[in-house]
Enzyme design. Structure first.
Site, PDB file in Angstrom:
ATOM      1  N   HIS A 196       0.135   2.771  -7.051  1.00 42.77           N
ATOM      2  CA  HIS A 196       1.055   3.657  -6.336  1.00 42.77           C
ATOM      3  C   HIS A 196       2.072   2.922  -5.450  1.00 42.77           C
ATOM      4  CE1 HIS A 196      -1.878   6.874  -7.242  1.00 42.77           C
ATOM      5  NE2 HIS A 196      -2.807   6.050  -6.818  1.00 42.77           N
TER       6      HIS A 196
HETATM    7  C1  BDR Z   1      -2.325   6.778  -1.987  1.00 45.51           C
HETATM    8  O1  BDR Z   1      -3.582   6.872  -1.323  1.00 45.51           O
HETATM    9  C2  BDR Z   1      -4.200   5.609  -1.266  1.00 45.51           C
HETATM   10  O2  BDR Z   1      -5.418   5.670  -1.929  1.00 45.51           O
HETATM   11  C3  BDR Z   1      -3.281   4.617  -1.915  1.00 45.51           C
HETATM   12  O3  BDR Z   1      -3.215   3.440  -1.141  1.00 45.51           O
HETATM   13  C4  BDR Z   1      -1.942   5.314  -1.971  1.00 45.51           C
HETATM   14  O4  BDR Z   1      -1.158   5.055  -0.824  1.00 45.51           O
HETATM   15  C5  BDR Z   1      -2.421   7.391  -3.361  1.00 45.51           C
HETATM   16  O5  BDR Z   1      -2.790   8.731  -3.272  1.00 45.51           O
END
Ligand code: BDR
Ligand code: CA
Length: 312
Positions: free
Chosen positions: A241
């Site tokens: 992400h």
């Molecule tokens: C987001 O939540 C966290 O688990 C990751 O770092 C990312 O920023 C994805 O939903």
């Protein structure tokens, strides 16, 4: 001149790669990294951010401790995704660099208010609590920002923490609501986009084969991080992400989206933290967010690999 940014983050393996990408990129000047509680508690995110700076050989980076809990709710963490440390998958040495004395939100306010207007960009990779605190402390701060680029939310993909909500927005919806209406141009990178930037064995092998420290360390982190989502979604790889936030600043031509209205659900328990995104323009609510949905996946991975290969 390099573009000044503040990275607000809760590392997290994907946050770690985002920080590495920023530190590897001469187009960006990282004014500071503000840590927030999210994937793991603050005590760990502050250690993890410094471990990542040291991995990059950038002990000169200023790292600040921010909020240890959301504005008005109990903290929810995600060790089930990121492991106990938040950076499970590769053992990085304990950091030697110190945390800055100033609180994260204070650093954000001071930096933005003292910089020329429309110059500082905030890159938000975790729950938006630090930004919320900064905006509460200084209401005019939003209007002075060049841009906020955040990873969070989703529409077509639904949520990853509840059926309705993505983790970063779910953890602190009140802070997200403040950010969406703060007067800064907001660019949002939702799950609809990040679920396209999937890891693969070949990509992870490329990182592992890099003749530096950062490549193999990144491979270890990616290997661990993808496991949870591969099992959950039955996909070939896991979505990486947060580096999309930095990649968008470096190469906006890799991304596509629309200016739309986005509102945050703060009252319902069932849909807490849902990003109600008016993609189809069915309301006349003010368009407050550039919502990115498209990404050149190959371009993203090429950029990430090229840049991380330049680190130590
Ligand atoms: C987001 O939540 C966290 O688990 C990751 O770092 C990312 O920023 C994805 O939903
Ligand atoms: Ca994150």
């Amino acid at each position: 001149m390099a573009r000044p940014i503040i990275i607000d983050t809760d590392p997290g393996q994907d946050d770690a790669l985002a920080i590495l990408l920023a530190l590897a990129s001469p187009e960006l000047e990282v004014l500071g990294i503000t840590c927030v509680a999210g994937n793991v508690p603050l005590a760990r995110t502050t250690v993890n951010a410094r471990k990542v700076c040291e991995l990059a050989g950038r002990q000169d980076t200023r790292v600040f401790a921010g909020a240890s809990e959301p504005l008005s709710r109990a903290l929810v963490t995600a060790e089930y995704v990121h492991g106990k440390t938040g950076l499970d998958g590769y053992e990085l040495p304990e950091p030697t660099m110190a945390l800055q004395d100033q609180a994260g939100a204070d650093f954000i306010v001071e930096t933005v208010m003292n910089a020329p207007a429309n110059t500082v960009t905030l890159c938000a990779l975790g729950p938006l609590t630090n930004l919320g605190l900064a905006l509460k402390a200084e209401r005019t701060m939003g209007a002075r920002l060049r841009e906020i680029v955040l990873m969070g939310g989703g529409l077509f993909e639904g949520g990853n923490t509840t059926p309705a909500a993505e983790f970063n927005i779910y953890v602190d919806p009140e802070a997200a609501d403040l950010v969406m209406h703060c007067g800064a141009p907001v660019t949002m990178i939702p799950l609809d986009l990040t679920h396209q930037t999937l890891t693969s064995d070949a990509i992870i092998d490329d990182f592992r084969a890099m003749p530096n420290h950062t490549g193999p360390a990144s491979a270890g982190l990616l290997d661990f991080f993808e496991r949870f989502d591969v099992e959950k979604y039955g996909s070939q790889g896991g979505p990486l992400h947060d580096p999309n936030v930095i990649a968008f600043l470096l190469k906006p031509e890799l991304y596509g989206g629309r200016l739309i209205n986005v509102e945050i659900e703060t009252s319902s328990e069932l849909t807490r933290g849902m990003t109600v995104a008016d993609w189809w323009g069915v309301t006349d609510r003010v368009k407050n967010v550039t919502y990115l949905r498209d990404v050149d996946v190959e371009g993203y991975w090429t950029l990430l690999k090229e840049r991380l290969a330049t680190l130590r």
